[in-house]
Every structure is written in C-alpha cells, then in structure tokens.
Write a protein that holds these residues in place. Structure first.
Motif, PDB file in Angstrom:
ATOM      1  N   UNK A  87      13.955  -4.784   3.109  1.00  0.00           N
ATOM      2  CA  UNK A  87      13.208  -5.265   1.949  1.00  0.00           C
ATOM      3  C   UNK A  87      12.253  -4.263   1.351  1.00  0.00           C
ATOM      4  N   UNK A  88      12.186  -3.045   1.896  1.00  0.00           N
ATOM      5  CA  UNK A  88      11.345  -1.990   1.337  1.00  0.00           C
ATOM      6  C   UNK A  88       9.910  -2.454   1.106  1.00  0.00           C
ATOM      7  N   UNK A  89       9.113  -2.605   2.176  1.00  0.00           N
ATOM      8  CA  UNK A  89       7.735  -3.063   2.022  1.00  0.00           C
ATOM      9  C   UNK A  89       6.926  -2.178   1.075  1.00  0.00           C
ATOM     10  N   UNK A  90       6.156  -2.792   0.198  1.00  0.00           N
ATOM     11  CA  UNK A  90       5.349  -2.050  -0.773  1.00  0.00           C
ATOM     12  C   UNK A  90       4.089  -1.482  -0.136  1.00  0.00           C
ATOM     13  N   UNK A  91       3.484  -2.257   0.767  1.00  0.00           N
ATOM     14  CA  UNK A  91       2.227  -1.845   1.401  1.00  0.00           C
ATOM     15  C   UNK A  91       2.491  -1.627   2.884  1.00  0.00           C
ATOM     16  N   UNK A  92       2.478  -0.358   3.297  1.00  0.00           N
ATOM     17  CA  UNK A  92       2.801   0.019   4.669  1.00  0.00           C
ATOM     18  C   UNK A  92       1.545   0.585   5.330  1.00  0.00           C
ATOM     19  N   UNK A  93       1.224   0.086   6.510  1.00  0.00           N
ATOM     20  CA  UNK A  93       0.012   0.522   7.203  1.00  0.00           C
ATOM     21  C   UNK A  93       0.382   1.172   8.525  1.00  0.00           C
ATOM     22  N   UNK A  94      -0.151   2.385   8.760  1.00  0.00           N
ATOM     23  CA  UNK A  94       0.027   3.082  10.023  1.00  0.00           C
ATOM     24  C   UNK A  94      -1.252   2.944  10.838  1.00  0.00           C
ATOM     25  N   UNK A  95      -1.142   2.345  12.008  1.00  0.00           N
ATOM     26  CA  UNK A  95      -2.285   2.146  12.891  1.00  0.00           C
ATOM     27  C   UNK A  95      -2.221   3.184  13.998  1.00  0.00           C
ATOM     28  N   UNK A 155     -10.810  -0.428 -10.649  1.00  0.00           N
ATOM     29  CA  UNK A 155     -10.803   0.847 -11.365  1.00  0.00           C
ATOM     30  C   UNK A 155     -11.708   1.864 -10.676  1.00  0.00           C
ATOM     31  N   UNK A 156     -12.660   1.386  -9.879  1.00  0.00           N
ATOM     32  CA  UNK A 156     -13.512   2.303  -9.125  1.00  0.00           C
ATOM     33  C   UNK A 156     -12.684   3.087  -8.108  1.00  0.00           C
ATOM     34  N   UNK A 157     -11.676   2.442  -7.557  1.00  0.00           N
ATOM     35  CA  UNK A 157     -10.784   3.137  -6.624  1.00  0.00           C
ATOM     36  C   UNK A 157      -9.926   4.161  -7.368  1.00  0.00           C
ATOM     37  N   UNK A 158      -9.445   3.783  -8.554  1.00  0.00           N
ATOM     38  CA  UNK A 158      -8.623   4.696  -9.350  1.00  0.00           C
ATOM     39  C   UNK A 158      -9.411   5.954  -9.690  1.00  0.00           C
ATOM     40  N   UNK A 159     -10.682   5.793 -10.023  1.00  0.00           N
ATOM     41  CA  UNK A 159     -11.516   6.932 -10.414  1.00  0.00           C
ATOM     42  C   UNK A 159     -11.691   7.935  -9.279  1.00  0.00           C
ATOM     43  N   UNK A 160     -11.505   7.494  -8.040  1.00  0.00           N
ATOM     44  CA  UNK A 160     -11.716   8.371  -6.893  1.00  0.00           C
ATOM     45  C   UNK A 160     -10.418   8.919  -6.295  1.00  0.00           C
ATOM     46  N   UNK A 189      -8.391  -5.164  -3.407  1.00  0.00           N
ATOM     47  CA  UNK A 189      -7.850  -4.383  -4.530  1.00  0.00           C
ATOM     48  C   UNK A 189      -6.366  -4.064  -4.369  1.00  0.00           C
ATOM     49  N   UNK A 190      -5.791  -4.331  -3.197  1.00  0.00           N
ATOM     50  CA  UNK A 190      -4.414  -3.936  -2.939  1.00  0.00           C
ATOM     51  C   UNK A 190      -3.417  -4.527  -3.928  1.00  0.00           C
ATOM     52  N   UNK A 191      -3.521  -5.801  -4.328  1.00  0.00           N
ATOM     53  CA  UNK A 191      -2.565  -6.314  -5.321  1.00  0.00           C
ATOM     54  C   UNK A 191      -2.601  -5.529  -6.628  1.00  0.00           C
ATOM     55  N   UNK A 192      -3.799  -5.127  -7.070  1.00  0.00           N
ATOM     56  CA  UNK A 192      -3.924  -4.315  -8.288  1.00  0.00           C
ATOM     57  C   UNK A 192      -3.261  -2.963  -8.090  1.00  0.00           C
ATOM     58  N   UNK A 193      -3.547  -2.313  -6.976  1.00  0.00           N
ATOM     59  CA  UNK A 193      -2.979  -0.988  -6.724  1.00  0.00           C
ATOM     60  C   UNK A 193      -1.460  -1.052  -6.588  1.00  0.00           C
ATOM     61  N   UNK A 194      -0.952  -2.133  -5.989  1.00  0.00           N
ATOM     62  CA  UNK A 194       0.494  -2.276  -5.806  1.00  0.00           C
ATOM     63  C   UNK A 194       1.218  -2.455  -7.137  1.00  0.00           C
TER      64      UNK A 194
END
Length: 265
Positions: A87-95, A155-160, A189-194
């Motif tokens: 299913x090609x996950x959109x949000x992948x986290x490496x712990x 948008x604060x995340x985008x600016x950085x 913010x993850x839904x926005x970034x995705x």
C-alpha cells in the motif's frame, strides 16, 4: 508560499504530449511540466510552453508495484518494493534502537530507494530531539527546524525546511535546540505535510528514550525499528515492540543495519 519552494500545484487544464504533461500552476500561473514518473516542475529556463487547443488524452499509468508475494530480502530496494506492495505508506517512521550514526546511514539509504522506486517529493524529518540525528549528517546541525516551530501553523514548518542537493528531497532539521522540540505539535501538522509531499520519512530515537516520541508514532502509517547488527540486544527490541503494542502500534518490522566500525567492538 509553497510556490517559492517549488511546490507548484497544477490546475485542471492539463495537456499531454508524448507522455509528458503540461499545465499552469493554479496559485502563481507558472508553466509546469511533468515527465513520466516525476512530479510537476516549473519549465526550465530557456524553454517555453506554446499553448494550443489539443485533444485531451489519458495521463500515463502509475508505476506498478511488485507482487505482494515477493521473497524477503535485506536489500533496501527490495524493502521499499515490499512496502509498495502493501500500500506504499505515505508517512514512514524509523525508530532508532541503535546509535544514531547507524540510523542516519539507514535513513539515507532508505530515502534514496524510496525516491528511486516510488518517485515524488520526499521530506526527511529529524525528530530525534538530539544533535546527532540526520540533520548533522546533512550539514544542518544548529539550523532552524523542529525545535523552532513556535505555533500550530503548519506553514511554520514549511518555512524551516531545507532543499537538499538531490532533486525533490527536503529536510526539516531538528532545530537550534533539538531537545526542546515538540513532536506533538508536528504530529498535528502531518496531514498538511502529507498533502504537499508524496512521502514523509521521520527519524526518531527509541520510544523508550522519550515519551514525546509516541505522538509521531501514533500518526505514522508504518513504524520500522532500526537495530545495529551484533550490538542492539534482542531484549531491547522486544521491549520496544511491546511498548508500541501497548499503545496500539504494530511495528512493520526491523531493519538490521551493519555495525558502525567507528565505535569499536
């Protein structure tokens, strides 16, 4: 504005010619081009789009995923193909259940394979709350990032974010004071970034290292543990898996990375 960072959004009037798409950005009206397997980009300097009436045709077919029954492999490319088949996950986290230096190498290899196999824009997020995460490996140690997001506006995340040398690869660094980062704020913010990236690849330390790490893990589509071969105790992996499970998260598996010779025996 996303357009200033190259995040153009094509309008609905798309014209296709020989498998190449042409459109205008619906926000800034820039002429855009899309080649097979790639994302929309501004038309390169020295070229121009001549708009004429055209008969619309179907967009090129998406790249097919490999069959779900493919044999297991320790190869990063094959790992990505297996994820795509699931299913090609959109949000992948490496712990990281290993040293961050090992996890950094693992993340870079996985990022390269994600782009080679699945294409599209990829955002790396350093949520390690430490100074030796992927930001340090990419020359962004001490740069503004996660710890400097002072509000809930995405948008604060985008600016950085920082554009990296590899096309369509971006980084949200750990920030000037990594330990003061707020993963829970970023999680919201993850839904926005995705919506603006094809994949998000998040790096964080073990869930047992900091309870703040749970916020991002609960929002990820897929959680993968990173262990160092011959160094990460099995008891640590079992404990991390149990802790994730107690919060309703089932890790997709473990990446067994080669031991880092720089840290002796």
């Amino acid at each position: 504005m996303l357009c200033t960072l190259g995040f153009h959004r094509a309008d609905q009037a798309v014209a296709w010619n020989g498998g190449i798409g042409f459109a205008r950005c619906r926000d800034c009206a820039t002429d855009l081009v899309q080649r097979p397997g790639a994302r929309w980009r501004a038309v390169p300097r020295g070229y121009a789009v001549v708009w004429r009436p055209a008969v619309p045709v179907t967009a090129p077919a998406a790249r097919l995923a490999p069959p779900a029954g493919a044999p297991a492999s320790r190869d990063y490319r094959h790992l990505v193909r297996r994820l795509a088949a699931q299913g090609s996950p959109r949000i992948l986290l490496l712990s990281a259940e290993s040293l961050l230096s090992v996890a950094n190498d693992t993340l870079l290899l996985l990022a390269a394979m994600l782009q080679d196999e699945l294409r599209g824009r990829l955002l790396l997020i350093d949520a390690t709350l430490a100074e030796d995460g992927i930001s340090a490996s990419l020359g962004a140690a001490g740069a503004a990032g996660l710890s400097d997001i002072a509000g809930d506006d995405p948008w604060l995340a985008v600016e950085r974010m920082r554009m990296l040398a590899r096309p369509d690869l971006y980084l949200l660094p750990a920030g000037r004071h990594p330990a003061s980062g707020a993963p829970d704020r970023l999680a919201a913010m993850l839904p926005f970034l995705a919506r603006h990236f094809d994949h998000l690849l998040i790096q964080q330390r073990s869930i047992a290292a900091d309870t703040r790490n749970l916020a991002l893990a609960t929002r990820a589509d897929c959680v993968v543990l990173v262990a160092e071969e011959g160094r990460t105790p099995m008891a640590r992996l079992h404990a991390a898996s149990a802790l994730y499970a107690s919060n309703g998260i089932a890790p997709a598996g473990v990446i067994l990375a080669a031991s880092d010779p720089r840290h002796g025996v």
